[in-house]
Design an enzyme around this catalytic site. Structure first.
Site, PDB file in Angstrom:
ATOM      1  N   MET A  54       0.817  -1.212   0.000  1.00 37.43           N
ATOM      2  CA  MET A  54       0.000   0.000   0.000  1.00 37.43           C
ATOM      3  C   MET A  54       0.854   1.266   0.000  1.00 37.43           C
ATOM      4  O   MET A  54       0.670   2.172  -0.779  1.00 37.43           O
ATOM      5  CB  MET A  54      -0.856  -0.061   1.274  1.00 37.43           C
ATOM      6  CG  MET A  54      -1.945   0.936   1.387  1.00 37.43           C
ATOM      7  SD  MET A  54      -3.255   0.609   0.231  1.00 37.43           S
ATOM      8  CE  MET A  54      -4.268  -0.563   1.122  1.00 37.43           C
ATOM      9  N   LYS A  55       1.787   1.268   0.921  1.00 39.80           N
ATOM     10  CA  LYS A  55       2.613   2.453   1.158  1.00 39.80           C
ATOM     11  C   LYS A  55       3.515   2.810  -0.024  1.00 39.80           C
ATOM     12  O   LYS A  55       3.766   3.976  -0.299  1.00 39.80           O
ATOM     13  CB  LYS A  55       3.477   2.160   2.394  1.00 39.80           C
ATOM     14  CG  LYS A  55       4.387   3.264   2.797  1.00 39.80           C
ATOM     15  CD  LYS A  55       3.629   4.335   3.528  1.00 39.80           C
ATOM     16  CE  LYS A  55       4.348   5.670   3.376  1.00 39.80           C
ATOM     17  NZ  LYS A  55       3.544   6.772   3.859  1.00 39.80           N
ATOM     18  N   GLY A  56       4.014   1.778  -0.708  1.00 41.65           N
ATOM     19  CA  GLY A  56       4.919   2.037  -1.819  1.00 41.65           C
ATOM     20  C   GLY A  56       6.265   2.546  -1.362  1.00 41.65           C
ATOM     21  O   GLY A  56       6.731   2.185  -0.277  1.00 41.65           O
TER      22      GLY A  56
END
Lengths: 247, 518
Positions: A127-129
């Site tokens: 999600m965060k990347g």
């Protein structure tokens, strides 16, 4: 010299200046210094100058050197293989997938076999990347399954088959003694044996992976240092859309 | 002096919540054991060696007891019983099981008293040996010059123990205080400890007792030459935590990586298995006077280092609390943190300084371990060298206990000989240049650094209180830690978690508990 033929640049065009550093199993003294210099001359450099040497103990010495090369490369003769699809933002990719595929793309990712380093696969998938680029989990158009570290090739392929994946993402960070080549080759061979190779995109990534190496190993694409989720997502979306048109 | 004005009430709340979280596991520690714990007991009884196919004898014996549903009593009783009835040593019993098909459960059990009489001399002998190793370390530390703050800590990782020795000796001669032999990347998920000296590994060298011995000897020689003790470090983590801790204790390792939650979150090892294994592993470390080091840096390599800074603080407090339960003293708790903020962020240095000061302030007596930039080290060796210098600056300015030096070739290869030299040169220059700078500085009232540290502490406290309310396992299942979901009955190694019988006995744990006043 033709504009296409180039040499290293220090402060004057074609001066051929290069900066080098290396270690030799030699004493840190005049003999060691001369050995380092001769090594550079034998390697084809001119004007080799050892600017610093430091005793690493245990019989080793580290050298820093400047030297001149008379070799050059003709860049007009070079062809490199690179990912040719344009890079879209997350929003653009989501819109593109909605328009051209009309369904979600399923991607299964893992660090395979002995590799325990999830930094790469997490940067692309979580999600965060990484560095302000969200990972595939954040994309509306992607169903991203990150299996984590030390996943066997068999488990990865089984998962890909189970979820009918559009693409497999493999990360390889550890490269000592070319372990990454062995692991990546094993995955492709198993995929071929199981008849999965042509059913989905096979993509690999890692600090020592290049597009060219990936193609050579039988993958559809490879991504190296500096890759973000946007690069990978755009490549997958556009390639799948092209294939759909061709069908 | 740089001193944070920290909200002490918040500190008490955070510690209380961490205490609640860890003290909720007495049902687990009292009611269960693991196959790794039982193998550790056998190793401490003197069983060593491996079959031709590499399977270690402690595994052979424990697997045999598992097959015969006999492990809930603990492996010690069965082996001691066979020793008594057959007049064999522990090693001979293991060999008979391995090569002659001896079934330990077929031998009728002697009385508890007789078994204890057989076990006691073995326990005494091993604990005396471990105590002697601990005393030897303490003597050498008195004799040699004091460990600096921060201590210079570098890794070796060639895959070949003999090559590691060359690199480690060179690093020690160049000024390293501690050498960590990085393990081969696959080892954490092996449910056995390989045997003998090893020369092939990936991204590191296998942790084996023989490898420990080889490196210990090499470092002791350099230490003697230099009059400077060289700390040896390895990893009591993965599926064999307590076994490796025991080997470290026997071979006088000085520091061991040992995190209560790392295996669960980052290696997908079953939560119960990990907590049980760390409980005994840390007790062994405590008994042997080994400094533990925790892996909070991992939270920042997977998440944003500013946004998730509080997860480091929260994990440090949980690690501290679990360590206390195993008898580890503050001066042996190397709680971890890292310099991993995006260098593109404005004032990133102030953020890093705030976080480093917070760790030092919360754990003033601990040799906290500061980890270098890795996430934004991407192949530009010159830039990485500069990042490492900034990291070293904070390390000295805030007097960290251990500075794990960054390598300019991070993200390129496991360190070459010269990389380590350049890293040590970098650290030595900066440590010397800013040695007493801290004493000339103070933080402005209501400074950003002070506010930031209190902000992280408040976030950590809130998080810990939430975890305390819902329980650690439930919080992990929801992905509250490192954005990774781990369920109580998922992950690797669950089959190695065993409910104890009423008459279960682990003679080493009992003696250590007594000694450590637990």
């Amino acid at each position: 010299m033709s504009k296409n033929i180039i040499r290293p640049y220090g402060d004057t065009l074609n001066d051929g200046k290069m900066q080098l550093s290396f270690t030799l199993p030699v004493s840190c003294d005049a003999l060691g210094k001369e050995a380092a210099k001769r090594l550079l001359l034998q390697a084809g450099f001119d004007e080799a100058e050892i600017t610093s040497m430091n005793d690493l103990t245990e019989g080793f010495t580290h050298f820093i050197a400047y030297a001149v090369t008379s070799t050059s490369v003709d860049i007009s003769k070079i062809k490199v293989k690179v990912v040719e699809t344009p890079v879209m933002t997350m929003e653009e990719t989501d819109a593109f997938v909605a328009e051209h595929l009309g369904r979600k793309i399923t991607v299964v990712g893992a660090c395979i076999e002995s590799d325990a380093h999830t930094v790469g696969i997490d940067a692309i998938m979580n999600m965060k990347g990484y560095n302000h680029r969200y990972g595939l989990e954040r994309y509306h158009s992607f169903n991203a399954i990150n299996m984590g570290a030390q996943v066997s090739c068999e488990d990865l392929l089984a998962k890909a088959r189970e979820v009918n994946a559009d693409a497999i993402l493999v990360s390889q960070v550890v490269t000592q003694k070319n372990i990454h080549i062995k692991n990546l080759t094993r995955l492709i061979e198993l995929a071929e044996a199981e008849g999965l190779r042509d059913k989905m995109l096979f993509i690999c990534g890692g600090p020592r992976i290049s597009y060219e190496l990936a193609i050579e190993l039988g993958y559809d694409a490879g991504f190296g240092i500096g890759t973000y989720a946007t690069d990978v997502a755009s490549y997958i979306a556009i390639t799948l859309a092209k294939r759909k048109v061709q069908e | 002096m740089l001193k944070l004005d920290i909200n002490q009430e918040m500190v008490s709340r955070a510690r209380k919540a961490a205490f609640q979280i860890t003290n909720a596991f007495s049902w687990l520690f009292e009611g269960y054991t693991t196959v790794a714990t039982e193998r550790t007991v056998l190793r401490l009884m003197g069983i060593d060696g491996a079959l031709k196919d590499g399977k270690p004898l402690p595994n052979v014996v424990v697997d045999n007891l598992v097959e015969n549903s006999a492990i809930p009593k603990g492996a010690a009783i069965w082996v001691a019983n066979a020793m008594l009835k057959k007049g064999l040593t522990a090693q001979q019993v293991a060999e008979e099981v391995a090569y002659k098909g001896l079934e330990l459960t077929q031998i009728s059990l002697a009385s508890g008293e007789e078994i204890l009489n057989t076990l006691n001399p073995l326990v005494e002998k091993m604990l005396d040996h471990i105590t002697a190793q601990k005393e030897k370390r303490e003597e050498l530390l008195v004799e040699y010059k004091q460990r600096p703050k921060p201590a210079i800590y570098v890794i070796v990782a060639t895959g070949n123990i003999y090559e590691d020795v060359v690199q480690a000796r060179a690093a020690a001669r160049e000024g390293a205080d501690a050498i960590a032999v990085i393990r081969s990347t696959a080892q954490s998920l092996l449910d056995y400890v390989p045997f003998g000296a090893t020369t092939v590994g990936f991204g590191g060298t296998f942790a084996t007792q023989e490898n420990f011995k080889i490196m210990r000897k090499a470092l002791d020689e350099v230490a003697q030459e230099k009059g400077h003790y060289i700390y040896l470090t390895n990893y009591a983590s993965g599926l064999c935590m307590p076994e490796i801790a025991a080997m470290g204790a026997m071979e006088r390792l000085d520091m061991m990586l040992n995190d209560a939650m790392y295996g669960i979150l980052f290696r997908d090892i079953n939560p119960k298995r990990t907590l049980l294994d760390q409980y005994f592993a840390r007790m062994i470390n405590a008994y042997a006077g080994i400094e533990i080091q925790t892996g909070e840096d991992n939270y920042l390599t997977t998440s944003d280092a500013v946004e998730k800074a509080y997860t480091v603080t929260a994990s440090q407090l949980i690690n501290e609390s679990f360590a206390v339960l195993s008898g580890i003293k503050p001066e042996k708790m190397g709680l971890g943190h890292a310099f991993e903020i995006n260098p593109e962020l404005e004032n990133s240095f102030s953020y890093e300084l705030a976080h480093a000061l917070l760790t030092k302030t919360l754990f003033p007596d601990s040799p906290v371990k500061y980890m270098p930039p890795t996430k934004f080290a991407g192949g530009n060796i010159f830039k990485t060298y500069l990042l490492d210098a900034m990291f070293n600056f904070i390390g000295q300015l805030t007097e960290q206990g251990v500075q794990l030096l960054g390598m300019m070739t991070e993200a390129i290869h496991t360190p070459h000989l010269a990389d380590r030299y350049l890293a040590i040169e970098n650290a030595q220059y900066i440590f010397k240049a800013v040695k007493d700078l801290n004493q000339n500085l103070c933080l402005a009232e209501d400074s950003f650094i002070n506010r930031r540290a209190n902000e992280v502490l408040a976030q950590a406290t809130e998080f810990l209180e939430k975890v305390a309310r819902e329980g650690l396992f439930s919080a992990m299942a929801k992905g509250e830690f490192a954005e990774i979901k781990r369920s109580e009955n998922g992950g690797k190694g669950l089959e190695g978690v065993i409910m104890k019988d009423k008459d279960y006995y682990n003679p080493f744990m009992e003696s250590m508990k007594q000694e450590l006043k637990l």
